[in-house]
Design a protein around this motif. Structure first.
Motif, PDB file in Angstrom:
ATOM      1  N   UNK A 155      17.572 -32.157  -6.622  1.00  0.00           N
ATOM      2  CA  UNK A 155      16.710 -32.978  -5.585  1.00  0.00           C
ATOM      3  C   UNK A 155      16.604 -34.472  -6.087  1.00  0.00           C
ATOM      4  N   UNK A 156      16.456 -34.616  -7.426  1.00  0.00           N
ATOM      5  CA  UNK A 156      16.399 -35.830  -8.052  1.00  0.00           C
ATOM      6  C   UNK A 156      17.489 -36.587  -7.615  1.00  0.00           C
ATOM      7  N   UNK A 157      18.568 -36.011  -7.630  1.00  0.00           N
ATOM      8  CA  UNK A 157      20.167 -36.691  -7.138  1.00  0.00           C
ATOM      9  C   UNK A 157      20.133 -36.794  -5.658  1.00  0.00           C
ATOM     10  N   UNK A 158      19.381 -35.849  -4.778  1.00  0.00           N
ATOM     11  CA  UNK A 158      19.564 -35.914  -3.454  1.00  0.00           C
ATOM     12  C   UNK A 158      20.698 -35.176  -3.252  1.00  0.00           C
ATOM     13  N   UNK A 159      21.122 -34.411  -3.833  1.00  0.00           N
ATOM     14  CA  UNK A 159      22.420 -33.623  -3.575  1.00  0.00           C
ATOM     15  C   UNK A 159      21.929 -32.178  -3.048  1.00  0.00           C
ATOM     16  N   UNK A 160      23.102 -31.771  -2.130  1.00  0.00           N
ATOM     17  CA  UNK A 160      23.045 -30.544  -1.265  1.00  0.00           C
ATOM     18  C   UNK A 160      23.450 -29.390  -2.710  1.00  0.00           C
ATOM     19  N   UNK A 161      23.265 -28.161  -2.512  1.00  0.00           N
ATOM     20  CA  UNK A 161      23.630 -27.194  -3.153  1.00  0.00           C
ATOM     21  C   UNK A 161      25.175 -27.289  -3.214  1.00  0.00           C
ATOM     22  N   UNK A 162      25.813 -27.732  -2.104  1.00  0.00           N
ATOM     23  CA  UNK A 162      27.473 -27.603  -2.041  1.00  0.00           C
ATOM     24  C   UNK A 162      27.701 -28.487  -2.943  1.00  0.00           C
ATOM     25  N   UNK A 163      27.388 -29.955  -2.932  1.00  0.00           N
ATOM     26  CA  UNK A 163      27.592 -30.918  -3.541  1.00  0.00           C
ATOM     27  C   UNK A 163      27.581 -30.726  -5.255  1.00  0.00           C
ATOM     28  N   UNK A 164      26.306 -30.250  -5.687  1.00  0.00           N
ATOM     29  CA  UNK A 164      25.877 -29.778  -6.913  1.00  0.00           C
ATOM     30  C   UNK A 164      27.032 -28.637  -7.586  1.00  0.00           C
ATOM     31  N   UNK A 165      27.161 -27.640  -6.487  1.00  0.00           N
ATOM     32  CA  UNK A 165      28.147 -26.825  -6.985  1.00  0.00           C
ATOM     33  C   UNK A 165      29.625 -27.387  -7.408  1.00  0.00           C
ATOM     34  N   UNK A 166      29.918 -28.156  -6.574  1.00  0.00           N
ATOM     35  CA  UNK A 166      31.255 -28.888  -6.662  1.00  0.00           C
ATOM     36  C   UNK A 166      31.261 -29.530  -7.872  1.00  0.00           C
ATOM     37  N   UNK A 167      30.376 -30.405  -8.110  1.00  0.00           N
ATOM     38  CA  UNK A 167      30.174 -31.085  -9.548  1.00  0.00           C
ATOM     39  C   UNK A 167      30.342 -30.095 -10.675  1.00  0.00           C
ATOM     40  N   UNK A 168      29.581 -29.037 -10.370  1.00  0.00           N
ATOM     41  CA  UNK A 168      29.668 -27.947 -11.658  1.00  0.00           C
ATOM     42  C   UNK A 168      30.723 -27.048 -11.747  1.00  0.00           C
ATOM     43  N   UNK A 169      31.536 -27.012 -10.595  1.00  0.00           N
ATOM     44  CA  UNK A 169      32.745 -26.066 -10.626  1.00  0.00           C
ATOM     45  C   UNK A 169      32.411 -24.690 -10.420  1.00  0.00           C
ATOM     46  N   UNK A 170      31.443 -24.453  -9.565  1.00  0.00           N
ATOM     47  CA  UNK A 170      31.042 -23.350  -9.276  1.00  0.00           C
ATOM     48  C   UNK A 170      30.900 -23.097  -7.529  1.00  0.00           C
ATOM     49  N   UNK A 214      22.437 -18.391  -5.783  1.00  0.00           N
ATOM     50  CA  UNK A 214      21.988 -17.208  -6.607  1.00  0.00           C
ATOM     51  C   UNK A 214      21.019 -17.587  -7.981  1.00  0.00           C
ATOM     52  N   UNK A 215      21.685 -18.417  -8.664  1.00  0.00           N
ATOM     53  CA  UNK A 215      21.090 -18.809  -9.760  1.00  0.00           C
ATOM     54  C   UNK A 215      19.766 -19.655  -9.309  1.00  0.00           C
ATOM     55  N   UNK A 216      19.561 -20.619  -8.620  1.00  0.00           N
ATOM     56  CA  UNK A 216      18.327 -21.128  -8.186  1.00  0.00           C
ATOM     57  C   UNK A 216      17.380 -20.284  -7.755  1.00  0.00           C
ATOM     58  N   UNK A 217      17.526 -19.055  -7.035  1.00  0.00           N
ATOM     59  CA  UNK A 217      16.780 -18.107  -6.361  1.00  0.00           C
ATOM     60  C   UNK A 217      16.611 -16.945  -7.393  1.00  0.00           C
ATOM     61  N   UNK A 218      17.151 -17.001  -8.518  1.00  0.00           N
ATOM     62  CA  UNK A 218      16.957 -15.871  -9.463  1.00  0.00           C
ATOM     63  C   UNK A 218      17.745 -14.518  -9.106  1.00  0.00           C
ATOM     64  N   UNK A 219      18.617 -14.676  -8.377  1.00  0.00           N
ATOM     65  CA  UNK A 219      19.573 -13.488  -7.936  1.00  0.00           C
ATOM     66  C   UNK A 219      20.989 -13.291  -9.168  1.00  0.00           C
TER      67      UNK A 219
END
Length: 135
Positions: free
Chosen positions: A28-43, A50-55
């Motif tokens: 949220x500090x970067x204003x990223x969606x989950x999709x954008x952050x996932x792309x940056x992290x390679x997941x 699932x990581x964010x929600x404890x699954x």
């Protein structure tokens, strides 16, 4: 004996771990969606969710490294992030073998009531348990 603490899941409930809270905050500090952050992290976005929600359990060292690189996290902050990850597995195992019957009763009582405990009560207990002077 061994003891396994599983949270009761209710429809629509979201289990958020300390590590998940940190991921959401960074995103949220970067204003990223989950999709954008996932792309940056390679997941995948589903894995990140699932990581964010404890699954999902503890993230791999590779993923922790990718998060640190992506967000410029170094030294003490990186160590703190690794500690959060280690303390964020949503299934907690307690081994009360070789401890007293009171310890075992306490573990079972906590497991049975944890979902009903007020947040303030848990924060107070955490302060006591994590107080370095108490060791």
């Amino acid at each position: 004996g061994r003891f396994l603490c599983l949270p009761e899941e209710t429809p629509g409930s979201v289990v958020v771990t300390p590590f998940g809270e940190k991921l959401v905050s960074l995103r949220e500090q970067r204003g990223w969606t989950q999709k954008k952050m996932a792309e940056k992290l390679g997941v995948s976005a589903a894995f990140l969710s699932a990581l964010e929600n404890g699954q999902r359990g503890k993230p791999s060292r590779r993923l922790l490294h990718a998060i640190c690189q992506t967000f410029g996290i170094i030294w003490d902050e990186a160590d703190a992030l690794a500690d959060l990850a280690a303390a964020s597995h949503p299934v907690v195992k307690l081994n009360t073998r070789a401890l007293s019957a009171t310890h075992t009763r306490f573990a079972h009582a906590l497991a049975g009531k944890i979902a009903d405990l007020p947040e303030e009560q848990m924060e107070d207990w955490l302060k006591t348990l994590e107080d370095p002077k108490a060791e």
